[in-house]
Motif scaffolding. Structure first.
Motif, PDB file in Angstrom:
ATOM      1  N   THR A   1      27.656 -12.513 -59.251  1.00 38.99           N
ATOM      2  CA  THR A   1      28.955 -12.022 -60.201  1.00 38.99           C
ATOM      3  C   THR A   1      29.606 -10.575 -59.743  1.00 38.99           C
ATOM      4  O   THR A   1      28.739  -9.995 -59.095  1.00 38.99           O
TER       5      THR A   1
ATOM      6  N   ASP B   1      29.427  -8.235 -62.134  1.00 34.00           N
ATOM      7  CA  ASP B   1      28.409  -7.328 -62.490  1.00 34.00           C
ATOM      8  C   ASP B   1      27.356  -6.886 -61.376  1.00 34.00           C
ATOM      9  O   ASP B   1      26.975  -5.700 -61.261  1.00 34.00           O
TER      10      ASP B   1
ATOM     11  N   PHE C   1      25.637  -3.327 -60.030  1.00 34.74           N
ATOM     12  CA  PHE C   1      24.452  -2.925 -60.254  1.00 34.74           C
ATOM     13  C   PHE C   1      23.540  -2.820 -59.025  1.00 34.74           C
ATOM     14  O   PHE C   1      22.387  -2.791 -58.943  1.00 34.74           O
TER      15      PHE C   1
ATOM     16  N   SER D   1      33.303   2.408 -69.167  1.00 37.24           N
ATOM     17  CA  SER D   1      33.102   1.050 -69.872  1.00 37.24           C
ATOM     18  C   SER D   1      31.925   0.758 -70.568  1.00 37.24           C
ATOM     19  O   SER D   1      30.815   0.854 -70.392  1.00 37.24           O
TER      20      SER D   1
ATOM     21  N   GLU E   1      31.051  -1.641 -72.132  1.00 34.76           N
ATOM     22  CA  GLU E   1      30.452  -3.155 -71.652  1.00 34.76           C
ATOM     23  C   GLU E   1      29.321  -2.968 -70.594  1.00 34.76           C
ATOM     24  O   GLU E   1      28.414  -3.261 -70.772  1.00 34.76           O
ATOM     25  N   LEU E   2      29.786  -2.090 -69.625  1.00 35.28           N
ATOM     26  CA  LEU E   2      28.717  -1.992 -68.412  1.00 35.28           C
ATOM     27  C   LEU E   2      27.743  -1.009 -69.028  1.00 35.28           C
ATOM     28  O   LEU E   2      26.425  -1.072 -68.595  1.00 35.28           O
TER      29      LEU E   2
ATOM     30  N   ALA F   1      26.369  -0.719 -71.842  1.00 37.11           N
ATOM     31  CA  ALA F   1      25.200  -1.569 -72.584  1.00 37.11           C
ATOM     32  C   ALA F   1      24.537  -2.395 -71.839  1.00 37.11           C
ATOM     33  O   ALA F   1      23.049  -2.353 -71.835  1.00 37.11           O
ATOM     34  N   ARG F   2      24.959  -2.968 -70.657  1.00 37.05           N
ATOM     35  CA  ARG F   2      24.244  -3.516 -69.639  1.00 37.05           C
ATOM     36  C   ARG F   2      23.325  -2.690 -68.765  1.00 37.05           C
ATOM     37  O   ARG F   2      22.059  -3.223 -68.515  1.00 37.05           O
ATOM     38  N   GLN F   3      23.845  -1.508 -68.771  1.00 39.00           N
ATOM     39  CA  GLN F   3      22.906  -0.530 -67.882  1.00 39.00           C
ATOM     40  C   GLN F   3      21.545  -0.195 -68.519  1.00 39.00           C
ATOM     41  O   GLN F   3      20.488  -0.110 -68.185  1.00 39.00           O
TER      42      GLN F   3
ATOM     43  N   ALA G   1      20.040  -2.132 -70.656  1.00 38.85           N
ATOM     44  CA  ALA G   1      19.361  -3.404 -70.685  1.00 38.85           C
ATOM     45  C   ALA G   1      18.454  -3.330 -69.300  1.00 38.85           C
ATOM     46  O   ALA G   1      17.544  -3.839 -69.127  1.00 38.85           O
ATOM     47  N   HIS G   2      19.209  -2.868 -68.137  1.00 43.65           N
ATOM     48  CA  HIS G   2      18.456  -3.054 -66.874  1.00 43.65           C
ATOM     49  C   HIS G   2      17.596  -1.864 -66.765  1.00 43.65           C
ATOM     50  O   HIS G   2      16.391  -2.216 -66.340  1.00 43.65           O
TER      51      HIS G   2
ATOM     52  N   ASP H   1      14.390  -3.068 -68.737  1.00 38.79           N
ATOM     53  CA  ASP H   1      13.822  -4.063 -67.994  1.00 38.79           C
ATOM     54  C   ASP H   1      13.070  -3.441 -66.709  1.00 38.79           C
ATOM     55  O   ASP H   1      11.806  -3.822 -66.241  1.00 38.79           O
TER      56      ASP H   1
END
Length: 210
Positions: A56, A58, A62, A119, A121-122, A124-126, A128-129, A132
């Protein structure tokens, strides 16, 4: 660890080029306004080829962070199996910071932060990464702890404490990258060591003062 083959090296080089091109486009146009088609065209490959390397858009953003995270975890797990978790983490942080002591790596880090800041959106995903990665590293250290017969594995709080140590250690590294990147390497290292000494765990078996 076996050496990568020429094919693997070639694949890594292409992935690095696509990643670098994508970061440049995200900075220029914004993450949301940049398409996979844009990235592929700028990198000189087809969209089909893009998806051979990244699942993707994304993933291409990342990818750089994933490489840094994997390298950090590897540095921790390469430490002696019986070493206290805090000492393993501290050594890995210092090695990681040393690897960033050049203009290229700090420029890349700044670019990633600039894209993230633009961003939500990015961002928020960061988060999460990062969560993890902390969980992965904490679990790996816990597994090592349990595997050592000299340690008290029945302690129900150790797993939680080890995860907290990982979060603290990564927090120190992040803060240094954010606020001390313009300082000389020796001063950055001094700040890291001083901060780590201030939050060192109390338990000697975890790497605190005896």
């Amino acid at each position: 660890m076996p050496k990568p083959t020429l094919r693997e090296l070639s694949r890594q080089a292409v992935k690095q080029r696509v990643s670098d091109v994508a970061i440049d486009l995200f900075l220029e146009r914004g993450y949301e306004s940049t398409t996979v088609e844009d990235i592929a065209a700028a990198a000189g490959i087809s969209e089909r080829s893009f998806f051979r390397y990244f699942a993707t858009k994304d993933a291409v953003f990342f990818a750089r962070g994933a490489e840094y995270t994997a390298a950090f975890i590897e540095r921790v797990l390469e430490r002696p199996a019986g070493e206290a978790p805090w000492i393993s983490l501290q050594t890995a942080v210092e090695l990681t910071l040393t690897s960033f002591d050049n203009d290229v790596e700090f420029t890349k880090a700044r670019e990633v932060r600039e894209i993230l800041a633009a961003s939500p959106e990015l961002m928020a995903r960061q988060f999460a990464h990062v969560a993890d990665s902390q969980r992965e590293l904490g679990d790996a250290l816990w597994d090592r702890w349990q595997a050592d017969p000299a340690r008290h594995t029945e302690d129900p709080e150790i797993r939680l404490v080890i995860r907290a140590l990982v979060g603290s250690m990564l927090g120190v590294l992040t803060e240094v990258m954010l606020h001390a990147e313009d300082l000389p390497p020796a001063e950055r290292m001094r700040l890291v060591r001083a901060t780590l000494d201030a939050i060192r765990p109390a338990r000697a078996d975890l790497g605190g003062a005896p």
